[in-house]
Design a protein around this motif. Structure first.
Motif, PDB file in Angstrom:
ATOM      1  N   THR A   1      -8.536  -8.451 -16.293  1.00  0.00           N
ATOM      2  CA  THR A   1      -7.609  -7.318 -16.247  1.00  0.00           C
ATOM      3  C   THR A   1      -6.328  -7.631 -15.491  1.00  0.00           C
ATOM      4  N   ILE A   2      -6.191  -8.844 -14.975  1.00  0.00           N
ATOM      5  CA  ILE A   2      -4.979  -9.214 -14.241  1.00  0.00           C
ATOM      6  C   ILE A   2      -4.308 -10.397 -14.929  1.00  0.00           C
ATOM      7  N   GLU A   3      -3.005 -10.259 -15.216  1.00  0.00           N
ATOM      8  CA  GLU A   3      -2.249 -11.351 -15.818  1.00  0.00           C
ATOM      9  C   GLU A   3      -1.987 -12.434 -14.774  1.00  0.00           C
TER      10      GLU A   3
ATOM     11  N   ALA B   1       0.826  -1.207   0.000  1.00  0.00           N
ATOM     12  CA  ALA B   1       0.000   0.000   0.000  1.00  0.00           C
ATOM     13  C   ALA B   1       0.862   1.259   0.000  1.00  0.00           C
ATOM     14  N   LEU B   2       1.918   1.271   0.808  1.00  0.00           N
ATOM     15  CA  LEU B   2       2.778   2.452   0.851  1.00  0.00           C
ATOM     16  C   LEU B   2       3.579   2.578  -0.441  1.00  0.00           C
TER      17      LEU B   2
ATOM     18  N   ALA C   1      -5.702  -8.565  -6.136  1.00  0.00           N
ATOM     19  CA  ALA C   1      -6.871  -8.020  -6.825  1.00  0.00           C
ATOM     20  C   ALA C   1      -6.914  -6.503  -6.725  1.00  0.00           C
ATOM     21  N   ARG C   2      -6.439  -5.963  -5.638  1.00  0.00           N
ATOM     22  CA  ARG C   2      -6.498  -4.514  -5.450  1.00  0.00           C
ATOM     23  C   ARG C   2      -5.346  -3.781  -6.122  1.00  0.00           C
ATOM     24  N   TYR C   3      -4.126  -4.332  -5.996  1.00  0.00           N
ATOM     25  CA  TYR C   3      -2.944  -3.590  -6.438  1.00  0.00           C
ATOM     26  C   TYR C   3      -2.217  -4.215  -7.632  1.00  0.00           C
TER      27      TYR C   3
END
Length: 295
Positions: free
Chosen positions: A229-231, A131-132, A182-184
């Motif tokens: 959308t994610i490889e 996240a950072l 999934a988020r990043y």
């Protein structure tokens, strides 16, 4: 499907430069390296730093993507890593991918003198680290004072060449890690299912990876993200498959994992007298002919 390789950082650069150039000449989509301070059976042999190796590789290649598989919080800090990634992305003209994972309890976890973290703490730290790092690579100045990592007016200027930032490929199989991917993540990484390992059957491994992909897709849906959308990257060498035995073996293996939702296969660059030993001529034939035969 894409075909990539991972080149362990075991070469003095007088030899290593030719390996990285050859990876580009062979047409691989990406060439990654391990981001460890040492690794298992290679612990008492040559082992160079991942980020300087990638910097050098960036100067002798022009097309191939470069990256880590994977970086962990075991000995990295987000502020300094963000600066290094921004620099690598500039040196490579936007060809860097950052693999991220929680790390293990191995050598990297204790080499700085501390005790290894529990699985829960490793997951907590990867969450806070990612996240950072995301903020540091997308904002010119960051102050952050929560979780396991801190930043005070940290500057990452002018930022990466790639927008909005260097892509993240997140290695994860558990629920928390999959949510992080999934988020990043622009990509997700697996080495297969540990419960199958190298002693199970290829069929069992492929079913297990398919189940991992299904959980990833379900997690993407939960957070409102389109699964396509994610490889999905498979780092080979830790499953029962033997894709480097022949071109036919590679084609059969790659097709099976493609059918389970994998979009990128990563092969270890052959290293004689190691668990990654393979015939170099066969490896190069796979690199140049394998995807075409996959169809």
């Amino acid at each position: 499907m894409r075909l990539s390789t991972v080149i362990l950082p075991i070469y003095r650069w007088s030899e290593g430069r030719d390996v990285w150039r050859r990876a580009e000449d062979l047409g691989f989509h990406a060439a990654y390296t391990y981001d460890h301070l040492s690794w298992r059976s290679f612990r008492d042999g040559p082992w160079f730093g991942a980020l300087p190796t990638l910097a050098a590789a960036a100067t002798v290649t022009r097309r191939i993507r470069l990256g880590t598989l994977v970086t962990s919080p075991n000995f990295r800090e987000p502020v300094t890593l963000a600066k290094d990634l921004m620099t690598l992305d500039d040196l490579s003209d936007g060809r860097i991918t950052l693999g991220l994972g929680a790390g293990t309890t191995g050598f990297d976890a204790t080499v700085l003198g501390g005790e290894g973290w529990s699985a829960r703490e490793r997951a907590d730290r990867l969450r806070d680290f990612t996240a950072l790092l995301d903020r540091l690579l997308t904002e010119p100045a960051v102050t952050h004072d929560e979780g396991h990592y801190r930043a005070h007016e940290a500057r990452t200027i002018p930022g990466p060449v790639q927008e909005p930032r260097v892509p993240f490929a997140i290695a994860a199989t558990g629920p928390r890690g999959l949510r992080l991917a999934a988020r990043y993540g622009q990509a997700w990484v697996t080495t297969g299912d540990d419960r199958v390992g190298t002693d199970g059957t290829p069929a069992a491994s492929r079913v297990a990876v398919g189940a991992q992909v299904a959980r990833l897709e379900a997690t993407c849906a939960e957070v409102g993200r389109g699964p396509s959308t994610i490889e999905r990257i498979l780092l080979t060498g830790f499953t029962p498959d033997r894709p480097l035995d022949s071109v036919d073996a590679f084609v059969e293996t790659a097709a099976a994992y493609r059918d389970q939702g994998i979009t990128e296969i990563v092969l270890h660059w052959p290293i004689a007298d190691s668990q990654f030993a393979a015939d170099r001529a066969t490896f190069e034939r796979i690199a140049t002919e394998g995807l075409a035969q996959l169809g």
